[in-house]
Design a protein around this motif. Structure first.
Motif, mmCIF file in Angstrom:
data_model
loop_
_atom_site.group_PDB
_atom_site.id
_atom_site.type_symbol
_atom_site.label_atom_id
_atom_site.label_comp_id
_atom_site.label_asym_id
_atom_site.label_seq_id
_atom_site.Cartn_x
_atom_site.Cartn_y
_atom_site.Cartn_z
ATOM 1 N N GLY A 239 -22.749 -33.396 21.929
ATOM 2 C CA GLY A 239 -21.703 -34.328 21.546
ATOM 3 C C GLY A 239 -20.492 -33.709 20.883
ATOM 4 N N LEU A 240 -20.476 -32.383 20.720
ATOM 5 C CA LEU A 240 -19.336 -31.729 20.085
ATOM 6 C C LEU A 240 -18.199 -31.552 21.089
ATOM 7 C CD1 LEU A 240 -21.160 -29.012 17.961
ATOM 8 C CD2 LEU A 240 -20.262 -31.217 17.206
ATOM 9 N N PRO A 241 -16.976 -31.335 20.621
ATOM 10 C CA PRO A 241 -15.846 -31.153 21.546
ATOM 11 C C PRO A 241 -16.011 -29.896 22.391
ATOM 12 C CG PRO A 241 -15.084 -31.532 19.290
ATOM 13 C CD PRO A 241 -16.550 -31.292 19.217
ATOM 14 N N ARG A 242 -15.429 -29.909 23.578
ATOM 15 C CA ARG A 242 -15.482 -28.721 24.427
ATOM 16 C C ARG A 242 -14.850 -27.538 23.698
ATOM 17 N NH1 ARG A 242 -11.032 -30.230 29.066
ATOM 18 N NH2 ARG A 242 -9.919 -31.795 27.860
ATOM 19 N N ALA A 243 -15.326 -26.359 24.021
ATOM 20 C CA ALA A 243 -14.993 -25.197 23.191
ATOM 21 C C ALA A 243 -14.530 -24.010 24.024
ATOM 22 C CB ALA A 243 -16.210 -24.790 22.359
ATOM 23 N N LEU A 244 -13.616 -23.250 23.431
ATOM 24 C CA LEU A 244 -13.255 -21.913 23.899
ATOM 25 C C LEU A 244 -13.586 -20.957 22.772
ATOM 26 C CD1 LEU A 244 -11.884 -19.814 25.762
ATOM 27 C CD2 LEU A 244 -9.697 -20.441 24.668
#
Length: 308
Positions: A239-244
């Protein structure tokens, strides 16, 4: 590939570290002395110092507007510095480059530092400024879309912790998280990740220096077992935001950043992990004048512009 020759040249020119305890005041003054004069900085449409009035008090912020527009996506930036170094000025060039590359309005957060401000003061400042930005979208000309958070090193720690806290509190406006060579496990057991031994000496940040550099934060009440302090210890990353996550080949912290990306993907979160060959810890802030490392800003821009 070997350490980039320009980085190697700079590291070879540095004096041996002074012995004895670390002195935050002396180290901060040395950092500030390296800040480029205003006339030499990257020019943007506007740069403005403001105060964000938040639930935990007033927090200084610096807002970078890349161009004249009716509306903007927002990028909140948390500088690095082992929780006791760094400022709006020392990382001004990073924020400017992020604004230029992404086209987003960048809000750099002047959060409180250890040891003067005990844990969780700095983390609270970062979290509350994100909430402040969303609540003041009209005055900031937010387009209601991108609300990204980014940070380098310990700023990356705050990015992961802010994203987790926002999720837990039902604040779902954060769209992306960008972590540059983040510190995600403040345990510092040298056997936890191979990179802690492989890159232990000779690349700027050294494994033996991790404990003393982070001691100001940990001694102020930050518990390495707490997932808000060591975000990789969070059990459920769904459920966390997409990440780089951008890592450096010659960084003791490389493997924990890359493992965090793996765990995000295992939890169903879109996560891109990008390792920069020949780079060391801090390269986005210290060596982005090298063309192949400046590409980190372009990669960030590409990530932030992608459709879900």
């Amino acid at each position: 590939m070997p350490l980039h020759p320009e980085i190697a040249k700079v590291l070879a020119s540095l004096p041996a570290p002074a012995g004895g305890p670390l002195d935050p005041a002396v180290m901060r003054a040395a950092e500030e002395a390296q800040v480029a004069p205003a006339e030499e900085r990257l020019r943007l449409h506007a740069v403005e110092n403001l105060t964000a009035s938040t639930a935990v008090g007033d927090v200084p912020v610096r807002i970078y507007t890349p161009r004249d527009s009716a509306a903007y996506g927002l990028l909140l930036y948390f500088h690095g510095g082992a929780f006791f170094l760094g400022s709006l000025d020392t990382h001004d060039h990073v924020a400017r480059s992020l604004a230029k590359a992404t086209g987003l309005k960048v809000i750099s957060v002047g959060y409180r530092l250890a040891p003067e401000a005990a844990y969780p003061a700095g983390l609270q400042d970062c979290y509350e400024v994100v909430r402040w930005a969303a609540e003041n979208g009209e005055s900031l000309k937010w387009d209601g879309g991108t609300l990204a958070i980014a940070g380098d090193s310990s700023g990356g720690t705050f990015v992961a912790a802010v994203a987790a806290r926002a999720h837990d509190e039902g604040f779902d406006r954060i769209s992306h998280q960008v972590l540059f060579y983040p510190s995600l496990d403040l345990d510092f057991d040298v056997d936890r990740y191979p990179s802690l031994r492989e890159n232990a000496e000779g690349y700027g940040l050294e494994t033996a220096g991790l404990k003393p550099f982070n001691a100001f934060y940990l001694d102020s009440g930050a518990d390495p077992a707490d997932p808000l302090v060591s975000p990789i210890k969070r059990e459920d990353l769904s459920g966390l935001p997409r990440a780089l996550i951008i890592t450096a080949e010659y960084d003791p912290l490389r493997d924990e950043g890359e493992r965090y990306g793996e765990r995000l993907r295992e939890a169903g979160v879109e996560a891109t992990v990008s390792r920069y060959a020949g780079a060391n810890h801090g390269f986005v802030a210290n060596f982005s004048w090298i063309p192949e490392f400046h590409l980190a800003f372009d990669e960030t821009a590409d990530f932030l512009s992608r459709e879900p």
